[in-house]
Design a protein around this motif. Structure first.
Motif, PDB file in Angstrom:
ATOM      1  N   GLY A 502       0.779  -1.227   0.000  1.00 34.35           N
ATOM      2  CA  GLY A 502       0.000   0.000   0.000  1.00 34.35           C
ATOM      3  C   GLY A 502       0.809   1.273   0.000  1.00 34.35           C
ATOM      4  N   GLN A 503       2.125   1.175  -0.269  1.00 37.99           N
ATOM      5  CA  GLN A 503       2.952   2.373  -0.332  1.00 37.99           C
ATOM      6  C   GLN A 503       3.858   2.260  -1.554  1.00 37.99           C
ATOM      7  OE1 GLN A 503       4.905   2.741   3.438  1.00 37.99           O
ATOM      8  NE2 GLN A 503       3.028   3.307   4.515  1.00 37.99           N
ATOM      9  N   ILE A 504       4.139   3.399  -2.169  1.00 36.65           N
ATOM     10  CA  ILE A 504       4.929   3.424  -3.390  1.00 36.65           C
ATOM     11  C   ILE A 504       6.109   4.352  -3.168  1.00 36.65           C
ATOM     12  CG2 ILE A 504       4.902   3.856  -5.875  1.00 36.65           C
ATOM     13  CD1 ILE A 504       1.877   3.561  -5.798  1.00 36.65           C
ATOM     14  N   VAL A 505       7.299   3.844  -3.512  1.00 38.83           N
ATOM     15  CA  VAL A 505       8.522   4.624  -3.358  1.00 38.83           C
ATOM     16  C   VAL A 505       9.011   5.010  -4.749  1.00 38.83           C
ATOM     17  CG1 VAL A 505      10.909   4.591  -2.552  1.00 38.83           C
ATOM     18  CG2 VAL A 505       9.130   3.462  -1.213  1.00 38.83           C
ATOM     19  N   TYR A 506       9.382   6.301  -4.923  1.00 37.06           N
ATOM     20  CA  TYR A 506       9.909   6.809  -6.173  1.00 37.06           C
ATOM     21  C   TYR A 506      11.352   7.250  -5.951  1.00 37.06           C
ATOM     22  CZ  TYR A 506       5.130   6.833  -7.871  1.00 37.06           C
ATOM     23  OH  TYR A 506       3.871   6.453  -8.263  1.00 37.06           O
ATOM     24  N   LEU A 507      12.227   6.857  -6.850  1.00 31.76           N
ATOM     25  CA  LEU A 507      13.639   7.181  -6.745  1.00 31.76           C
ATOM     26  C   LEU A 507      13.974   8.337  -7.681  1.00 31.76           C
ATOM     27  CD1 LEU A 507      16.463   6.470  -5.644  1.00 31.76           C
ATOM     28  CD2 LEU A 507      16.724   4.931  -7.616  1.00 31.76           C
ATOM     29  N   GLY A 508      14.546   9.396  -7.108  1.00 31.52           N
ATOM     30  CA  GLY A 508      15.028  10.512  -7.902  1.00 31.52           C
ATOM     31  C   GLY A 508      16.541  10.486  -7.985  1.00 31.52           C
ATOM     32  N   THR A 509      17.077  11.400  -8.747  1.00 32.89           N
ATOM     33  CA  THR A 509      18.530  11.423  -8.923  1.00 32.89           C
ATOM     34  C   THR A 509      19.249  11.778  -7.631  1.00 32.89           C
ATOM     35  OG1 THR A 509      18.360  13.715  -9.653  1.00 32.89           O
ATOM     36  CG2 THR A 509      18.350  12.003 -11.353  1.00 32.89           C
ATOM     37  N   LYS A 510      18.568  12.474  -6.714  1.00 33.66           N
ATOM     38  CA  LYS A 510      19.216  12.858  -5.456  1.00 33.66           C
ATOM     39  C   LYS A 510      18.322  12.625  -4.248  1.00 33.66           C
ATOM     40  CE  LYS A 510      22.090  16.462  -7.545  1.00 33.66           C
ATOM     41  NZ  LYS A 510      22.487  17.884  -7.511  1.00 33.66           N
ATOM     42  N   SER A 511      17.222  11.934  -4.418  1.00 34.63           N
ATOM     43  CA  SER A 511      16.278  11.811  -3.314  1.00 34.63           C
ATOM     44  C   SER A 511      15.406  10.579  -3.511  1.00 34.63           C
ATOM     45  CB  SER A 511      15.389  13.061  -3.213  1.00 34.63           C
ATOM     46  OG  SER A 511      14.686  13.240  -4.436  1.00 34.63           O
ATOM     47  N   ALA A 512      14.713  10.208  -2.437  1.00 37.55           N
ATOM     48  CA  ALA A 512      13.729   9.133  -2.467  1.00 37.55           C
ATOM     49  C   ALA A 512      12.444   9.668  -1.855  1.00 37.55           C
ATOM     50  CB  ALA A 512      14.232   7.908  -1.708  1.00 37.55           C
ATOM     51  N   HIS A 513      11.336   9.305  -2.456  1.00 38.92           N
ATOM     52  CA  HIS A 513      10.028   9.815  -2.029  1.00 38.92           C
ATOM     53  C   HIS A 513       9.090   8.646  -1.836  1.00 38.92           C
ATOM     54  CE1 HIS A 513      11.039  14.039  -3.302  1.00 38.92           C
ATOM     55  NE2 HIS A 513      11.919  13.336  -4.023  1.00 38.92           N
ATOM     56  N   ILE A 514       8.153   8.817  -0.922  1.00 36.46           N
ATOM     57  CA  ILE A 514       7.189   7.761  -0.660  1.00 36.46           C
ATOM     58  C   ILE A 514       5.783   8.335  -0.744  1.00 36.46           C
ATOM     59  CG2 ILE A 514       7.237   8.083   1.853  1.00 36.46           C
ATOM     60  CD1 ILE A 514       6.964   5.005   2.058  1.00 36.46           C
ATOM     61  N   MET A 515       4.887   7.569  -1.375  1.00 38.76           N
ATOM     62  CA  MET A 515       3.491   7.960  -1.520  1.00 38.76           C
ATOM     63  C   MET A 515       2.630   6.966  -0.763  1.00 38.76           C
ATOM     64  SD  MET A 515       3.536  10.594  -3.583  1.00 38.76           S
ATOM     65  CE  MET A 515       4.667  11.348  -4.756  1.00 38.76           C
ATOM     66  N   THR A 516       1.766   7.473   0.098  1.00 38.18           N
ATOM     67  CA  THR A 516       0.818   6.630   0.822  1.00 38.18           C
ATOM     68  C   THR A 516      -0.542   7.291   0.797  1.00 38.18           C
ATOM     69  OG1 THR A 516       1.394   7.726   2.890  1.00 38.18           O
ATOM     70  CG2 THR A 516       2.555   5.681   2.383  1.00 38.18           C
ATOM     71  N   LEU A 517      -1.571   6.486   0.969  1.00 37.97           N
ATOM     72  CA  LEU A 517      -2.930   7.020   1.040  1.00 37.97           C
ATOM     73  C   LEU A 517      -3.155   7.620   2.426  1.00 37.97           C
ATOM     74  CD1 LEU A 517      -5.067   4.262  -0.713  1.00 37.97           C
ATOM     75  CD2 LEU A 517      -4.528   6.529  -1.589  1.00 37.97           C
ATOM     76  N   ARG A 518      -3.669   8.807   2.451  1.00 38.76           N
ATOM     77  CA  ARG A 518      -4.023   9.419   3.732  1.00 38.76           C
ATOM     78  C   ARG A 518      -5.252   8.712   4.291  1.00 38.76           C
ATOM     79  NH1 ARG A 518      -1.607  14.534   4.382  1.00 38.76           N
ATOM     80  NH2 ARG A 518      -0.751  15.438   2.463  1.00 38.76           N
ATOM     81  N   ASN A 519      -5.328   8.613   5.622  1.00 37.97           N
ATOM     82  CA  ASN A 519      -6.559   8.078   6.194  1.00 37.97           C
ATOM     83  C   ASN A 519      -7.637   9.156   6.143  1.00 37.97           C
ATOM     84  OD1 ASN A 519      -6.405   9.770   8.526  1.00 37.97           O
ATOM     85  ND2 ASN A 519      -4.954   8.331   9.448  1.00 37.97           N
ATOM     86  N   TRP A 520      -8.838   8.744   6.424  1.00 38.70           N
ATOM     87  CA  TRP A 520      -9.978   9.643   6.197  1.00 38.70           C
ATOM     88  C   TRP A 520      -9.912  10.892   7.083  1.00 38.70           C
ATOM     89  CZ3 TRP A 520     -13.730  10.785   9.890  1.00 38.70           C
ATOM     90  CH2 TRP A 520     -13.666  10.038  11.064  1.00 38.70           C
ATOM     91  N   ARG A 521      -9.459  10.738   8.310  1.00 34.83           N
ATOM     92  CA  ARG A 521      -9.356  11.919   9.174  1.00 34.83           C
ATOM     93  C   ARG A 521      -8.321  12.901   8.627  1.00 34.83           C
ATOM     94  NH1 ARG A 521     -11.611  11.656  14.249  1.00 34.83           N
ATOM     95  NH2 ARG A 521     -12.432   9.624  14.890  1.00 34.83           N
ATOM     96  N   GLU A 522      -7.237  12.357   8.166  1.00 30.70           N
ATOM     97  CA  GLU A 522      -6.177  13.218   7.666  1.00 30.70           C
ATOM     98  C   GLU A 522      -6.637  13.988   6.436  1.00 30.70           C
ATOM     99  OE1 GLU A 522      -1.485  12.676   6.399  1.00 30.70           O
ATOM    100  OE2 GLU A 522      -2.679  10.964   7.071  1.00 30.70           O
ATOM    101  N   ARG A 523      -7.423  13.370   5.578  1.00 25.53           N
ATOM    102  CA  ARG A 523      -7.928  14.058   4.383  1.00 25.53           C
ATOM    103  C   ARG A 523      -8.856  15.206   4.771  1.00 25.53           C
ATOM    104  NH1 ARG A 523      -9.870   9.257   0.448  1.00 25.53           N
ATOM    105  NH2 ARG A 523     -10.728  11.036  -0.714  1.00 25.53           N
ATOM    106  N   ILE A 524      -9.656  14.972   5.790  1.00 20.13           N
ATOM    107  CA  ILE A 524     -10.539  16.051   6.255  1.00 20.13           C
ATOM    108  C   ILE A 524      -9.710  17.163   6.891  1.00 20.13           C
ATOM    109  CG2 ILE A 524     -12.397  16.628   7.859  1.00 20.13           C
ATOM    110  CD1 ILE A 524     -13.478  13.797   7.458  1.00 20.13           C
TER     111      ILE A 524
END
Length: 1478
Positions: A502-524
């Motif tokens: 449930g999480q996706i990691v993206y590799l950049g030339t100088k960094s690493a990033h992670i994407m996750t789904l926010r829970n419902w409270r966090e979206r509000i």
């Protein structure tokens, strides 16, 4: 030795080669001196690594790097401080920034980023290149599209700062290289371009550094990574083709695989399967191999098997099916499925129990540079969980459901496609319903698969994704890959994206990033931070109702979900209210403050009611908003829409009191009334509401309160009667408000009697009968409660009858429909009828319409089969006499209409028909008479009714036509109607001649003579015949009977008398008169123009000319006489000028008619006959010109001179100029005069001659130019050489020169095909008839490809379809075909080429005399000719000049091409000029 130094305060780090001394020159206020001591080999990343020669730390690896010379650095020069205890490399790389928090994993091995929210990137809108700037993020949060569906910030985008910093540091300090690949499982592994693999744990701490710079130099960059499911092994693929396996527990190198695939190719993918002993790899040759790991007797080995060869299509993406921990026992996992994507198709194979291909799926058309993508996900479908394969190449994502059947086979089901308007370069599942895509513009899109809705879009430009182009092009091994694979590799980023749990990691030339789904409270909360309260509530409501997309963290049970979300929404509602009160402008216009709360309060009310929290709305929320008077008013006004929509039925007492006060104080009485009738009565203060309603005339609300609150249905009627009763009794007109009250009263009575509540709802069932009886008792009261002595009986019924009799009777009629089994109600019904009769009959206050309406109502009731009413028949007779009173002319139409309606509903049974008919005739009620006659089938009498009725006279024609045309009437009845119509025909024609004529055509064609004799008035007869004999469409039998000559000649005679201006039009359109009789009639009335037309039609042109000439002479005589009078000067000169102009106009018209006649006739006459026509006309004009000249009338003379010249110009077309001049000179008018008198005529003729000569010369020049141009291009087209496509015969396939010593004929066609003459003869490709020499040939190959041989009937409208070329070896050129042939003589001894386009006359063969005949063009030459004609812009000059051809007589010569009169197009036949032989 390598020494490390860092300053803890400024975070300045160095890698140096000497022992540091002194202080950091960048830190003048360090809290402590520099730290660091000489590093030794005892420094370890983990304790076990010192024991393993294969696992070295990044520190020990960097000690082998020759970064700079040892003596190149001076400690003093660089002010390097002394260090006592050097930190380890691990401590340096793992060191966090002050503001950074650790990176941890949840228990389920899912990377958790909840504790990194302080560093999360906002994702509510598309980020720009400044996505790392907090100020920029704040600006972006203010922009929200309110019209879009609210999803909020779905993804949390977090920067892995610890890993990113260590990647950069490793690249800068120890030359580890740039990152090239990343994979995530329980740990994160990052591969570099120098062959190292950095493994980080859950806290972003560097746990292992696998590989060395030496192995990196040997193997190349890390091109692929894979971690098995229990995080115990790591596979590394390299750019030069090697694969290594590492033990993640201790960092040991377990295997180095060099022979798993062909050498010289890079590893694009290497992936573990769920079986830890099985992996797959994909190389840059497009092949896929299975790697089986074995360990026998402590020896590790790897067996390789080719699954797919790149020679069959290059695979560039592989994806094994990995089962989550919950589905490890799923039946599908036993097959170890593997998806492979080549450049043209998708394959799904099973590796177990034996290799088998389960499915192939070709791509649709896409861009060759598009990157294939594969992604597996277990998805619940119809109560079962099965894997779905998502794949794409381009802009369309396909979904394949893979399931195991009971038979043991794999079944693949195609699902709905997803179409996007972008080129996808990355495809990942983030959960079973949500996909995350990246397009070629590095825009990330979150897509909900079931709804195919894009939930969010982010910009990944600042991530600077790492692309795998170098590996796809295999640059490390010499670039030996196909162009197609290299093209795909331009956008390949497979190794830069890794998804796990449930999480996706993206590799950049100088960094690493992670994407996750926010829970419902966090979206509000994200929306609340941006102060987007309306969107936050909308999103929360979608969570509450279960319609939100990409939901994380909510219960599956709807009750629990709604409870949790409801509490959160209440919290948001209060925050919204507090925010609105704080943000309300304290000063300014009241409208601004109202608008501010209008944007807030309805939202609060709406969501409180949606949550069914009226207590929250009326207690805490109202109390808080009530502190602001503007907010309080807006709150009370916003309640109206919810009350009217029945969403809010009960108000608390304080709010109801405030509501009344606010609406009353602001004059919102209509709104208040709408609210009251929808509210629960128990929440109302009845006394207060009734008072307010009565004072403000809110009668609907008053009725509602009395009915629902007190079950009182009579008091509202009393109050309404009190409003409308007095003005009606006094005879005054009602105001608009009183009319509204009266209508409300009628509707209220109707509702009460029908069992419905007013203004909405139904009366309680136990009260329906009681209310009906109460209303009836009230209506039939003898007097009102507060009656006076002058009050008449039954005041309520009288009031309703005077207000609107018809509507009141309609109310009673609807009520009586329900009175069938209720005896009490039937008694009320009879009682009301008796009262109505008592009140209305013999009462002058009621109009005939009202009385008639009553009896119509009674007649309808009496006509019912179950009628129980009794009405005295004498009353009907009394009403009849009242309506048919002949002395009363007022309201005649109204009284007749009322009586007719009464009869139509069945009232005729109540009357004596004989008496009724007599009264109707006496009262001139013709519609009543028609009704009674039709009932007795006396249809002929109805005609008299129509004729005597002034309002319906014109309808008699339709009535007669319909009756005589429609079936259902007996012949006797139709004959009686025809006889009656004939008797009144004179009257009918007078009424409308046109409609009478139509009637005669269809029904009285045989009686035309009778009708004609009865019409005594000639003017009327003329109008009738004009309409009768006008041309008609169709073939009705009556039209044929009207084509008699006598009728047309009679009409012609009448037309001469009454409408002479229509004569010519009639004579030209009609064909049914006799010429001789018509000529006699027109001569009788001296209509010369019509007589001339008839004589010309007869063929007597001279007679017609004589008649018109006589007319012209008369008008010229009149003109001469008028000119004489004007010359006399008797004082009326101005008066005579008007008549002179009218006479001149008449002369011009007559002259034009004669000229047109002469011009029309001269086409078919000889020269002598033409002169007989034209010369008398010329003499007449010249004679009148002479007379007028002597009278000295200059204007008239000039006009006649112009007319004479016009005659000369017109006759010059048909009469030769010498004849005209001779005739003028011989004329006695000019015989004795001077030449100057005819000078004008002569000069005019010479001008005409000069004009025509110039026109002729110009025409000849244009024709010659066009002809020369066309011939020149045509000659160039037909004299071209022929170039054979090949040097062999297309039939026998042998060289055209089969024997060197023989000469044989070769035939070459314009299409380029070459044949032997004998071969064509054998194939019978000729279609000549006379002899072989005259035979025409067609190309065998072309005619065969067209489906048959060419023959004389193939294209009959064209000349030759092909052009032939004969190539004889002999010098004899005497044998020539009939058509023009191209001869090319080829001789060995005397090579020469002779080209001719010569035709020989067969009769002159002996004399060898050449005769030129018309050439025929072949297909290619015709196409060339068509192209030449298309070069013109606009019509050809020839086509323009063809319009002039009709102006030239056949006697004129001198043109290059003689124009034929009447032709519209020139028919030019152009032949190519021949070239004579030498």
């Amino acid at each position: 030795m390598l020494h490390l130094y860092f300053c803890e305060l400024c975070r300045f780090r160095k890698f140096i080669l000497k022992k540091p001394t002194g202080r950091c020159n960048k830190c003048t206020s360090c809290r402590r001196n520099s730290v660091g001591t000489q590093a030794s080999s005892a420094v370890r990343v983990i304790p076990e690594m010192s024991e393993s020669p294969d696992a070295r730390s990044l520190l020990s690896a960097s000690s082998q790097l020759n970064l700079m010379e040892v003596d190149a650095i001076d400690d003093k020069e660089f002010d390097i401080p002394q260090v006592d205890t050097p930190p380890t490399l691990e401590s340096i790389l793992n060191e966090l920034e002050d503001e950074e928090e650790p990176f941890v994993l949840e228990d389920t091995c899912v990377l958790n980023t909840d504790n990194m929210d302080a560093h999360s990137c906002d994702t509510s809108s598309l980020a720009s290149s400044d996505s790392g700037d907090p100020a920029h993020l704040k600006r972006k949060r203010r922009t929200v599209d309110l019209n879009a569906t609210v999803h909020g910030s779905v993804l949390r985008h977090s920067l892995l700062k610890g890993i990113s910093a260590q990647i950069v540091s490793a690249a800068d300090k120890v030359d580890a290289g740039l990152p090239t690949a990343i994979t995530v499982s329980g740990v994160i592994a990052v591969g570099t371009s120098h062959g190292l693999a950095l493994v980080f744990d859950t806290n972003q701490a560097l746990r292992l550094c696998l590989g060395t710079k030496a192995t990196g130099a040997e193997f190349g960059a890390v091109s692929a990574l894979s971690i098995n499911h229990d995080c115990s092994r790591l596979l590394c693929g390299f750019a030069k083709g090697q694969i290594t396996m590492w033990d993640l527990a201790n960092g040991k190198l377990l295997r180095t695989i060099n022979d798993a695939h062909p050498p010289g190719t890079a590893i694009l993918h290497v992936k573990f399967t769920d079986d830890p002993t099985l992996a797959v790899c994909n190389d840059s040759g497009g092949s896929v191999f299975e790697l089986a790991f074995r360990r026998v007797m402590g020896m590790r080995s790897c067996d390789s098997r080719c699954l797919f060869s790149g020679s069959k299509g290059e695979v560039c993406c592989i994806e094994p099916l990995h089962a989550p921990p919950d589905f490890r026992d799923h039946p599908i996992t036993h097959y170890s499925l593997l998806a492979m994507a080549s450049l043209t198709k998708i394959l799904v194979i099973g590796l177990k129990p034996s290799l088998k291909v389960w499915m192939t799926f070709p791509y649709s058309k896409s861009d060759p540079s598009s990157v294939p993508q594969l992604a597996w996900q277990f998805v619940p479908v119809q109560k079962t969980v099965n894997p779905i394969l998502a794949f794409c190449k381009g802009d369309t994502v396909h979904f394949l459901l893979v399931k195991k059947e009971e038979t043991g086979t794999i079944h693949v089901i195609k699902q709905r496609q997803l179409h996007l308007s972008c080129d996808i370069i990355s495809l990942s599942w983030i959960n079973s319903r949500t996909l995350v895509l990246v397009d070629s513009h590095e825009k990330l899109q979150v897509v909900d698969r079931p709804s195919q809705e894009v939930l969010e879009t982010l910009d990944l430009e600042q991530v600077q994704l790492v692309y795998n182009s170098r590996h796809f092009k295999s640059l490390a091994t010499g670039g030996n890959v196909s162009q197609a694979l290299a093209l795909v590799g331009e956008k390949a980023c497979y190794q830069s994206v890794s998804s796990y749990a449930g999480q996706i990691v993206y590799l950049g030339t100088k960094s690493a990033h992670i994407m996750t789904l926010r829970n419902w409270r966090e979206r509000i909360d994200c929306l609340l931070k941006q102060e987007h309260f309306v969107e936050a509530l909308s999103l929360a409501w979608s969570f509450h109702e279960g319609t939100a997309k990409a939901v994380v963290g909510l219960f599956g049970d709807p009750v629990k979900r709604k409870g949790v979300v409801g509490d959160k929404m209440v919290e948001v509602i209060f925050q919204f209210a507090e925010h609105a009160l704080k943000k309300c402008p304290e000063h300014g216009k009241i409208q601004v403050m109202e608008q501010h709360f209008h944007d807030v309060v309805p939202v609060l009310v709406d969501y409180c009611l949606l949550l069914q929290r009226a207590d929250l709305l009326f207690n805490q929320l109202y109390a808080r908003l009530g502190e602001n008077m503007v907010a309080k008013g807006v709150f009370l006004e916003s309640l109206e829409s919810y009350i009217v929509a029945d969403r809010l039925g009960h108000l608390t007492t304080p709010i109801m009191r405030d509501l009344l006060a606010h609406y009353h104080g602001n004059g919102m009485m209509d709104s208040l009334e709408r609210c009251i009738v929808h509210l629960d009565v128990t929440s109302l203060d009845i006394q207060q509401v009734v008072k307010v309603c009565w004072e403000n005339q809110l009668y609907d609300a008053m009725i509602y309160v009395f009915n629902r609150g007190m079950n009182d249905y009579i008091t509202p009627m009393e109050k309404l009667f009190a409003v409308i009763g007095p003005p009606l009794r006094e005879g005054r007109g009602l105001t608009d408000e009183e009319v509204v009250m009266g209508n409300k009263l009628l509707v209220y009575i109707s509702c009460c009697l029908a069992g419905r509540a007013y203004p909405l709802g139904d009366i309680p069932e136990d009260l329906v009968v009681q209310v009906k009886h109460q209303v009836f008792e009230f209506l039939i009261r003898l007097h009102s409660a507060d009656s006076s002595e002058e009050e008449e009986v039954f005041p309520y019924i009288r009031t309703l009858l005077h207000f609107d009799t018809r509507e009141f009777l309609n109310v009673l009629a609807m009520t009586f429909e329900d009175f069938k089994n209720d005896k009490q109600a039937l008694e009320y019904q009879q009682r009301i009828v008796d009262i109505l009769l008592q009140v209305m009959v013999d009462n002058p206050d009621f109009t005939p319409s009202q009385v008639g309406g009553l009896f119509t109502f009674l007649a309808r009731q009496l006509a019912k089969p179950d009628n129980t009413l009794f009405v005295n028949r004498k009353l009907f007779d009394q009403v009849l006499e009242f309506l048919c009173c002949p002395d009363d002319d007022s309201r005649h139409t109204e009284r007749q209409q009322v009586l007719l309606e009464l009869l139509q509903v069945g009232g005729v049974v109540q009357f004596n028909e004989g008496r009724l008919l007599a009264l109707a005739e006496k009262a001139k009620f013709y519609q009543i008479c028609e009704f009674l006659y039709e009932k007795k089938h006396l249809y002929d009498r109805i005609i008299e009714c129509y004729l005597r009725d002034p309002l319906r006279k014109v309808e008699i024609f339709s009535y007669i036509h319909n009756l005589l045309s429609m079936p259902g009437y007996s012949p006797e009845e139709k004959q009686a109607v025809k006889d009656k119509a004939l008797q009144h025909m004179q009257e009918l024609v007078t009424l409308d001649p046109s409609k009478s004529a139509d009637l005669v055509v269809f029904h009285f064609a045989e009686e035309v003579q009778q009708i004609q004799s009865e019409l005594q008035d000639d003017q009327l007869l003329f109008q009738f015949l004009s309409c009768l004999l006008e041309p008609r469409e169709g073939h009705h039998p009556g039209i044929l009977l009207l084509q008699e000559h006598d009728l047309h000649e009679l009409l012609l005679d009448l037309m001469c008398r009454f409408a002479p201006q229509q004569l010519l039009s009639f004579l030209q359109t009609s064909q049914h008169y006799r010429l001789e009789e018509a000529i006699q009639i027109t001569e009788k009335y001296h209509h010369n123009e019509a007589t001339a037309y008839l004589l010309e039609k007869k063929g007597d042109v001279q007679g017609a000319f004589a008649v018109l000439l006589e007319t012209l002479k008369d008008k010229l005589s009149l003109l001469t006489a008028e000119s004489d009078r004007v010359e006399g000067g008797d004082g009326r000169r101005d008066e005579e000028e008007g008549g002179d102009e009218a006479t001149l106009t008449g002369v011009k018209d007559s002259l034009n008619e004669i000229i047109v006649l002469c011009h029309r006739s001269s086409q078919n006459l000889y020269q002598q006959q033409r002169e007989v026509l034209w010369f008398p006309l010329l003499e007449t004009m010249m004679a009148s010109q002479k007379l007028v000249k002597g009278l000295d009338a200059k204007h008239t003379f000039e006009v006649l001179k112009e007319l004479t010249m016009k005659v000369l110009n017109c006759m010059s077309t048909f009469i030769s100029l010498p004849s005209i001049i001779q005739r003028i000179l011989q004329d006695p008018v000019y015989g004795k005069g001077k030449l100057a008198e005819i000078q004008g005529l002569i000069l005019g003729m010479l001008d005409t001659f000069n004009y025509e000569q110039t026109l002729l010369e110009t025409t000849t020049s244009l024709l010659n130019h066009d002809l020369h141009w066309s011939l020149a291009h045509l000659r160039a087209a037909v004299t071209r050489g022929l170039h054979p496509r090949q040097d062999y015969c297309n039939i026998c396939l042998q060289q055209y020169k089969r024997r060197q010593d023989s000469a044989e004929e070769i035939i070459v066609f314009s299409c380029g095909h070459l044949y032997h003459f004998q071969c064509l003869q054998q194939k019978d490709c000729g279609w000549g008839f006379a002899s072989e020499q005259q035979q025409r040939w067609s190309c065998y190959k072309c005619s065969s490809s067209q489906g048959g041989r060419a023959g004389p009937s193939a294209e009959p409208n064209r000349g030759r379809s092909t052009s032939l070329a004969q190539l004889p070896y002999s010098d004899d050129t005497s044998d020539v075909a009939e058509d023009d042939l191209l001869y090319i003589a080829l001789n060995q001894k005397k090579p020469a080429t002779r080209v001719t386009s010569v035709h020989h006359d067969v009769g002159a063969e002996a004399d060898r005399k050449k005769v030129f005949v018309e050439a025929t063009l072949d297909l290619q030459q015709e196409q060339s000719w068509d192209q030449l004609r298309c070069l013109y812009r606009g019509p050809s000059r020839l086509s323009i000049l063809s319009e002039l051809s009709h102006c030239h007589s056949s006697e004129k010569t001198g043109l290059l091409i003689t124009a034929q009169p009447g032709t519209e197009n020139f028919q030019l036949k152009l032949a190519p000029p021949p070239l004579l032989e030498e």
